[in-house]
Design a protein around this motif. Structure first.
Motif, short mmCIF file in Angstrom:
data_model
loop_
_atom_site.label_atom_id
_atom_site.label_comp_id
_atom_site.label_asym_id
_atom_site.label_seq_id
_atom_site.Cartn_x
_atom_site.Cartn_y
_atom_site.Cartn_z
N UNK A 148 0.85 -1.21 0.00
CA UNK A 148 0.00 0.00 0.00
C UNK A 148 0.88 1.25 0.00
N UNK A 149 1.98 1.22 0.78
CA UNK A 149 2.92 2.36 0.78
C UNK A 149 3.51 2.57 -0.61
N UNK A 150 3.85 1.46 -1.27
CA UNK A 150 4.42 1.55 -2.63
C UNK A 150 3.39 2.13 -3.60
N UNK A 151 2.14 1.77 -3.41
CA UNK A 151 1.06 2.27 -4.27
C UNK A 151 0.88 3.78 -4.08
N UNK A 152 0.92 4.22 -2.82
CA UNK A 152 0.79 5.66 -2.54
C UNK A 152 1.94 6.43 -3.18
N UNK A 153 3.15 5.85 -3.12
CA UNK A 153 4.32 6.50 -3.72
C UNK A 153 4.19 6.51 -5.25
N UNK A 154 3.72 5.40 -5.82
CA UNK A 154 3.53 5.33 -7.28
C UNK A 154 2.55 6.39 -7.75
N UNK A 182 -4.48 -5.87 -4.83
CA UNK A 182 -4.21 -5.32 -3.50
C UNK A 182 -5.42 -4.55 -2.97
N UNK A 183 -6.05 -3.74 -3.84
CA UNK A 183 -7.19 -2.92 -3.41
C UNK A 183 -8.31 -3.79 -2.86
N UNK A 186 -22.89 0.69 -5.26
CA UNK A 186 -22.35 0.36 -3.93
C UNK A 186 -20.98 -0.29 -4.05
N UNK A 187 -20.84 -1.20 -5.03
CA UNK A 187 -19.55 -1.89 -5.23
C UNK A 187 -18.46 -0.88 -5.58
N UNK A 188 -18.78 0.04 -6.50
CA UNK A 188 -17.77 1.01 -6.94
C UNK A 188 -17.47 2.05 -5.86
N UNK A 189 -18.45 2.36 -5.02
CA UNK A 189 -18.18 3.29 -3.90
C UNK A 189 -17.16 2.67 -2.96
N UNK A 190 -17.30 1.37 -2.70
CA UNK A 190 -16.37 0.69 -1.78
C UNK A 190 -14.98 0.56 -2.42
N UNK A 191 -14.92 0.09 -3.68
CA UNK A 191 -13.62 -0.06 -4.34
C UNK A 191 -12.91 1.28 -4.49
N UNK A 192 -13.67 2.29 -4.93
CA UNK A 192 -13.08 3.63 -5.12
C UNK A 192 -12.58 4.21 -3.81
N UNK A 193 -13.34 4.00 -2.73
CA UNK A 193 -12.93 4.52 -1.41
C UNK A 193 -11.67 3.81 -0.92
N UNK A 194 -11.59 2.49 -1.14
CA UNK A 194 -10.39 1.74 -0.75
C UNK A 194 -9.16 2.30 -1.47
N UNK A 205 -5.87 4.28 -0.05
CA UNK A 205 -4.51 3.77 -0.28
C UNK A 205 -3.58 4.83 -0.86
N UNK A 206 -4.07 5.59 -1.86
CA UNK A 206 -3.18 6.60 -2.48
C UNK A 206 -2.99 7.80 -1.55
N UNK A 207 -3.86 7.89 -0.53
CA UNK A 207 -3.71 8.98 0.45
C UNK A 207 -2.87 8.53 1.64
N UNK A 208 -2.33 7.29 1.57
CA UNK A 208 -1.46 6.81 2.64
C UNK A 208 -2.18 6.20 3.82
N UNK A 209 -3.47 5.81 3.62
CA UNK A 209 -4.23 5.17 4.71
C UNK A 209 -4.39 3.68 4.39
N UNK A 210 -4.56 2.88 5.44
CA UNK A 210 -4.64 1.43 5.22
C UNK A 210 -6.08 0.90 5.24
N UNK A 211 -7.02 1.80 5.49
CA UNK A 211 -8.44 1.40 5.46
C UNK A 211 -9.26 2.65 5.18
N UNK A 212 -10.31 2.55 4.34
CA UNK A 212 -11.09 3.75 4.00
C UNK A 212 -12.01 4.18 5.13
#
Length: 320
Positions: free
Chosen positions: A10-16, A218-219, A263-271, A275-282
């Motif tokens: 997840x850290x690598x993803x945020x950096x990417x 990963x998401x 609902x599915x896309x809200x959850x995936x998009x929030x995850x 992750x790109x904001x450096x958090x491990x859970x939405x």
């Protein structure tokens, strides 16, 4: 690349994401929210519809993203005479008198469907089948599309003459509906300064297709708290008029609400946003940040809403 743990991944993803944004910023001035939304959709394995007036660099944005991601890119200009076989490919007779499948431009990692509403429903349907199934069927034979596979379609909101608007069921195939706005005065100065001089911009490849596929997996592994999951589902459920959870505003101004795909896309998009904001859970804030992109094209306003100037965004905001 192998990561020791999901946390490290997840850290690598945020950096990417930061590296991608910096690289895209060499070409695209401003449009931060749009770039973020497109990258979230890509990492979440979803397609995006970009809506904006001509000249807002929609095509340039997509080709730049394809280049920094080191992916195959094809642009299809949708026109009223475009046939399904023009995009999927067709069977041709080779010199040995055998039928051979000639692949169309859909066989690419990123496909830009330029002005998707300019082409008749038959061709739109062929594209949307490919988006849903990630394969095309020609002469009874199924052909898998490459992975990763994304469609980024553009639509011009002003010219409606000679267009074929996408039906709601087809719009539902797009994870995000992203609107592009005019740049600010300062941003436009930078754009004009940069594009009216000689300049060589070298873009570096940030991610490979394999890394993107890894991030997509990963998401789905990122945990989500039960209250956040319930919030996402209730947000989508509230948009359905004449149902127990519908609000007064929804009952007054909406004729159709969002389906379960929202609902599915809200959850995936929030995850992914977490992750790109450096958090491990939405959290609930992540869902609210992407709610407009997910719900905007999934709710249908009635005449009363149009007459009173109530926009989709107003209705979505009222649900928070």
């Amino acid at each position: 690349m192998e990561y020791k743990s999901d946390v490290e991944a997840v850290d690598a993803m945020a950096q990417s994401y930061k590296d991608l944004k910096k690289e895209i910023g060499k070409v695209i001035v401003g449009q931060d929210d749009v770039v973020r939304a497109v990258i979230i959709a890509l990492f979440s394995n979803g397609h995006s519809l970009l809506v904006g007036v001509p000249g807002l660099a929609k095509t340039l944005l997509v080709s730049t993203i394809a280049e920094v991601l080191d992916l195959d890119f094809k642009r299809i200009q949708f026109t009223p005479d475009l046939m399904p076989s023009d995009i999927t490919g067709s069977e041709i007779l080779d010199e040995d008198r055998h039928f051979k499948f000639n692949r169309g431009p859909l066989f690419s990692n990123i496909v830009l469907a330029d002005e998707i509403n300019r082409t008749p429903p038959k061709t739109q349907a062929a594209l949307l089948e490919a988006m849903q199934e990630r394969s095309v069927t020609v002469s009874g034979t199924r052909h898998e599309l490459p992975k990763p596979f994304f469609v980024l379609a553009t639509q011009n909101p002003i010219e409606q003459e000679g267009t074929y608007p996408l039906p709601e069921a087809q719009l539902d195939r797009f994870m995000f509906n992203i609107t592009l706005d005019y740049p600010s005065y300062e941003e436009e100065l930078d754009v004009v300064r940069g594009t009216t001089m000689v300049q060589e911009i070298k873009l570096n490849h940030i991610l490979t297709g394999a890394q993107i596929l890894g991030f997509q997996q990963l998401i789905r592994k990122i945990p989500i708290a039960d209250n956040v999951l319930r919030y996402a589902v209730s947000l989508a459920t509230k948009t359905r008029p004449k149902t127990p959870m519908a609000t007064d505003m929804v009952n007054n101004y909406i004729s159709w609400g969002a389906g379960p795909r929202a609902s599915q896309y809200l959850v995936l998009g929030a995850k992914c946003h977490a992750a790109i904001s450096g958090k491990y859970s939405p959290d609930i804030e992540d869902i609210q940040t992407i709610a407009n992109y997910v719900l905007r094209h999934r709710i249908v306003r009635n005449y009363k809403a149009e007459a009173e100037g109530i926009s989709e965004e107003d209705i979505i905001k009222s649900l928070f």
